[in-house]
Design a protein around this motif. Structure first.
Motif, PDB file in Angstrom:
ATOM      1  N   ASN A   1       4.675   8.830   3.796  1.00 36.78           N
ATOM      2  CA  ASN A   1       4.953   8.554   5.213  1.00 36.78           C
ATOM      3  C   ASN A   1       6.169   7.655   5.398  1.00 36.78           C
ATOM      4  O   ASN A   1       6.062   6.563   5.923  1.00 36.78           O
ATOM      5  CB  ASN A   1       3.729   7.923   5.883  1.00 36.78           C
ATOM      6  N   PRO A   2       7.345   8.139   4.949  1.00 37.25           N
ATOM      7  CA  PRO A   2       8.542   7.329   5.206  1.00 37.25           C
ATOM      8  C   PRO A   2       8.781   7.220   6.704  1.00 37.25           C
ATOM      9  O   PRO A   2       8.372   8.081   7.468  1.00 37.25           O
ATOM     10  CB  PRO A   2       9.663   8.126   4.529  1.00 37.25           C
ATOM     11  N   PHE A   3       9.436   6.124   7.104  1.00 35.30           N
ATOM     12  CA  PHE A   3       9.789   5.987   8.513  1.00 35.30           C
ATOM     13  C   PHE A   3      10.874   7.011   8.847  1.00 35.30           C
ATOM     14  O   PHE A   3      11.695   7.338   7.988  1.00 35.30           O
ATOM     15  CB  PHE A   3      10.352   4.583   8.791  1.00 35.30           C
ATOM     16  N   PRO A   4      10.915   7.486  10.071  1.00 31.96           N
ATOM     17  CA  PRO A   4      12.005   8.392  10.436  1.00 31.96           C
ATOM     18  C   PRO A   4      13.320   7.629  10.604  1.00 31.96           C
ATOM     19  O   PRO A   4      13.917   7.607  11.667  1.00 31.96           O
ATOM     20  CB  PRO A   4      11.522   9.019  11.755  1.00 31.96           C
TER      21      PRO A   4
ATOM     22  N   THR B   1      13.087  11.132   5.697  1.00 33.29           N
ATOM     23  CA  THR B   1      12.204  12.275   5.891  1.00 33.29           C
ATOM     24  C   THR B   1      12.830  13.574   5.389  1.00 33.29           C
ATOM     25  O   THR B   1      12.162  14.591   5.312  1.00 33.29           O
ATOM     26  CB  THR B   1      11.869  12.431   7.386  1.00 33.29           C
TER      27      THR B   1
ATOM     28  N   PHE C   1       0.312   5.423   0.603  1.00 30.37           N
ATOM     29  CA  PHE C   1      -0.709   6.276   1.203  1.00 30.37           C
ATOM     30  C   PHE C   1      -0.730   7.661   0.575  1.00 30.37           C
ATOM     31  O   PHE C   1       0.165   8.053  -0.173  1.00 30.37           O
ATOM     32  CB  PHE C   1      -0.482   6.388   2.706  1.00 30.37           C
TER      33      PHE C   1
ATOM     34  N   LYS D   1      -0.547  10.708   2.031  1.00 30.28           N
ATOM     35  CA  LYS D   1       0.549  11.563   2.468  1.00 30.28           C
ATOM     36  C   LYS D   1       1.803  10.702   2.532  1.00 30.28           C
ATOM     37  O   LYS D   1       1.763   9.633   3.119  1.00 30.28           O
ATOM     38  CB  LYS D   1       0.216  12.122   3.854  1.00 30.28           C
TER      39      LYS D   1
ATOM     40  N   MET E   1       0.821  -1.212   0.000  1.00 28.29           N
ATOM     41  CA  MET E   1       0.000   0.000   0.000  1.00 28.29           C
ATOM     42  C   MET E   1       0.854   1.259   0.000  1.00 28.29           C
ATOM     43  O   MET E   1       1.888   1.332   0.662  1.00 28.29           O
ATOM     44  CB  MET E   1      -0.894  -0.018   1.242  1.00 28.29           C
TER      45      MET E   1
END
Ligand SMILES: Nc1ncnc2c1ncn2[C@@H]1O[C@H](COP(=O)(O)OP(=O)(O)O)[C@@H](O)[C@H]1O
Ligand SMILES: [Mg+2]
Lengths: 428, 304
Positions: free
Chosen positions: B147-150, B199, B143, B145, B141
């Motif tokens: 949303n990469p992991f920090p 990010t 998304f 927005k 999936m």
């Protein structure tokens, strides 16, 4: 709706502008005033404590030439048994008599002997125990002066005549003589940091209370942090939202507001009367403080879990991470700084807590430095409470000094909290 | 625009009423007519061709509820192998809800219930023994927005292969990361800073990183929920190109608000309206010659 022209609109805005600015100024002024008040209060508190307590970090010492005379000591060789009943006080007295040979008469001699702390004999014994070869020889050593001497000497720096208190004129004369010749000096008060409590102010130290506090905090941290974090994670990430979890949440919030002495009573009933754990022990103190800090840690941990953006959870879940992996890999690392901050605030509260510890007997008079979590011990705030209650004048400055030590520990902890947060904080 | 949707919403089977006269006076005459017309249209079943022969994903009579409220009404649809299906429709019509039910992301929402028959390669998605972990590895999936992991760029892409135990050696993992980033068209831009945080990339790069992360576990289906809505036109164009390339290997379902985008990237288009699937057809048919009145109203911009 009436139609306003652009000019009318602009006029209406302009008319309110002045009052808007005034309000903003007022608000800013109020903010600055309240901060100023806070800073002032802190300043007054610190000045008061430091001005009262700073003098406790120096202690009047007297230099004496002592002779380890076997005859005076009443022993032939240095072994455990003879050391136990050797007359070290006699050696000290002999040294004092030698320094002031003119003194005669029982009353005057007693007066003379009271120049030096009656803990001096113990110091001598320790010295001889460690250096048996000194028997029969003599050496020059510094001994703690009696607290009355200390009080008088310290008062000399404030006024010309000084505060005599229980010190006689004659004694004052000896003191001045010794001071003149450099045999009486104010030196750094190591005793304060190496000894436990004592009835004699000059021998009373903070060590036992400090170590007791650290043991108690250790027990509290080891128990409350993992339990609190686990509870927060379960409630926030796994628990279904239903009436039961609502009830638990309400109860946690209520527990945070329960007066701490109630936790003390609970600890007394459960840990001491029911489980028969030792009284006055850091273990029990830590258990009671755990009960007290758990709500704080759970609430702050839940808040920091909540503040982790849901998009991170979604991203991990969308990758097929299990709930456990989402929590361990993504949520926990991001929530950790907040959790640690909460934990340290909880620990700071626990460090300053007195009332519940009085209930479980940590108010006892403890001389020995504890070596484990089951040894009887006291903690810093209780020590402060005990000293504040003591009649001797020299305990006044020690009380303030103990408060300074407590504040120093607190400030260190808070600095750690800030540092940890800065270090662990990650932006997203 | 919203009032239109709302009024159309009242056109459910329960209450069939004409448009609110109070707001009528404020709106342009022609739009009023259009809306009044739409309001009375009842959606009964799906027009067009919702089914296909070689279905990768197949949904039959899907109903989704949020507590008491029903968000999806009786939707049936097939998504063909190596096909891009676009889902369009006004805001709040249930596109995201439907998309999220395909990889059981709705399981994570309290009170959300999915009914109906959903299968992936003939296997039930909501079967009692289905484990969502391998399912989500198969149905990835992306998304709305980014949303990469920090974490670092490398760790972002390597995360999926790591948790699923796909790579056995470090070299293998490196290869997967490089290939995924290449396929997402990001490799050249980030190959020198794989250890920098994901990010720190621009929005478009972040979204391509998310795509790379999704394809790193070699999924069979990729679900995209308005993947370009937060991006500028140039970044959008890059993602669209990418989707077209990805079609060779993956089956893609994409929700989009942009009809141009649907027209550019998809082979079939599904039009949703108030939780119902109104029309499914070849993309070209939908945009040039829609069968349903509501579809026509939407694509001609009369509401949405
Ligand atoms: N988490 C949720 N809880 C309750 N209702 C929701 C939730 N998510 C979406 N809905 C409702 O479901 C309907 C469909 O929403 P959604 O699928 O997000 O629409 P779209 O993606 O087409 O804009 C809307 O009416 C919305 O209010
Ligand atoms: Mg949506």
């Amino acid at each position: 709706m009436t139609d306003l022209t652009q000019t009318q609109v602009r006029e209406r805005i302009a008319a309110r502008l002045a009052s808007r600015h005034r309000k903003e100024k007022l608000f800013r002024g109020l903010g600055i005033a309240s901060i100023a008040f806070g800073v002032l209060a802190v300043l007054v508190l610190f000045t008061d404590i430091i001005s009262k307590g700073a003098s406790a970090f120096v202690q009047t010492d007297i230099q004496l030439q002592v002779t380890y005379d076997p005859a005076e000591l009443g022993i032939e060789q240095v072994d455990e048994e003879s050391l136990a009943w050797a007359n070290f006080d006699g050696v000290i007295r002999a040294a004092l008599r030698e320094r002031f040979p003119d003194v005669s008469g029982r009353r005057d001699k007693r007066e003379l002997y009271s120049l030096v702390s009656n803990g001096a004999g113990f110091e001598l014994r320790e010295r001889l125990q460690n250096h048996p070869e000194l028997l029969g020889k003599s050496e020059t050593l510094w001994f703690n002066a009696d607290d009355d001497v200390d009080t008088y000497v310290k008062s000399l720096s404030k006024s010309e005549d000084g505060f005599l208190g229980r010190t006689s004129e004659q004694k004052a004369q000896w003191i001045l003589t010794l001071r003149e010749s450099g045999e009486l000096k104010k030196r750094f008060n190591t005793t304060f940091f190496t000894n436990g409590d004592s009835r004699e102010p000059e021998q009373a130290g903070i060590r036992a209370a400090l170590v007791g506090s650290l043991f108690t905090l250790l027990v509290t941290l080891v128990l409350s942090f993992p339990i609190g974090v686990a509870a927060a994670i379960y409630l926030e990430e796994f628990a279904p939202k239903n009436r039961w979890t609502d009830l638990i949440e309400v109860n946690i919030n209520n527990l945070a507001a329960v007066p701490s002495i109630v936790f003390g009573l609970l600890g007394l009933a459960i840990f001491i009367n029911f489980f028969e754990l030792p009284r006055s022990a850091p273990l029990v103190g830590g258990l009671v403080l755990t009960l007290m800090t758990l709500p704080t840690i759970i609430i702050s941990s839940r808040a920091s879990l909540k503040s982790v953006p849901p998009s991170i959870r979604e991203a991990a879940m969308g990758m097929g991470a299990s709930r456990m992996q989402v929590v361990l890999h993504h949520v926990l690392p991001l929530a950790m700084p907040g959790m640690l901050t909460g934990a340290i605030i909880g620990m700071a509260q626990a460090l300053g807590e007195t009332a519940p510890l009085l209930m479980i007997g940590m108010v006892a008079f403890i001389v020995d430095v504890p070596h484990g979590v089951t040894d009887p011990s006291t903690v810093l705030p209780v020590q402060i409470f005990l000293w504040a209650d003591s009649p001797e004048r020299a305990f006044v400055e020690r009380t303030s000094a103990a408060i300074m030590v407590l504040l120093a520990v607190l400030i260190t902890m808070n600095t750690c909290a800030v540092w940890l947060r800065k270090k662990l904080e990650r932006r997203w | 625009m919203t009032t239109m949707t709302l009024n159309a919403g009242e056109a459910g089977p329960a209450e069939d009423q004409t448009a609110n006269p109070a707001s009528e006076s404020a709106v342009e005459q022609s739009a009023v007519k259009a809306r009044a017309a739409n309001t009375n249209i009842e959606v009964t079943g799906t027009v067009g061709s919702p089914f296909c022969d070689d279905a990768k994903l197949s949904m039959r009579n899907v109903n989704v509820f949020y507590g008491e409220a029903q968000a999806i009404h009786d939707v049936s649809l097939d998504i063909g192998r190596n096909q891009v299906v676009a889902m369009i429709g006004p805001s709040g019509c249930g596109k995201s809800t439907f998309l999220r039910s395909l990889n059981r992301m709705n399981d994570t929402i309290e009170g959300c219930r999915v009914e109906g028959e959903l299968t992936l390669d003939g296997e039930a998605i909501y079967g009692p023994k289905v484990d969502v972990v391998p399912l989500r590895a198969r149905v990835g999936m992306v998304f709305q927005k980014p949303n990469p992991f920090p974490k670092s760029i490398y760790d972002n892409v390597a995360y999926g292969p790591k948790i699923h135990g796909i790579a056995s050696r470090r070299a293998e993992l490196d290869e997967i990361v490089e290939n995924s980033l290449r396929r997402a068209g990001l490799w050249n831009e980030v190959k020198d800073r794989l250890d920098k945080p994901g990010t720190g990339l621009s929005g478009g790069q972040q979204q391509r990183l998310c795509i790379a992360r999704a394809i790193a576990v070699s999924p069979e289906v990729i679900l995209m929920d308005e993947p370009c809505s937060a991006l500028d036109p140039i970044a959008t164009a890059r993602i669209e190109e990418l989707i077209d390339e990805l079609r060779q290997n993956y089956t893609i379902a994409i929700v989009t608000h942009s009809m141009q985008q649907a027209a550019r990237v998809s082979q079939r288009t599904a039009y949703f309206h108030l939780g119902k699937l109104v029309e499914v057809n070849d993309t070209e048919t939908v945009f040039t010659n829609p069968e349903h009145e509501l579809t026509e109203a939407y694509i001609t911009g009369r509401f949405g």
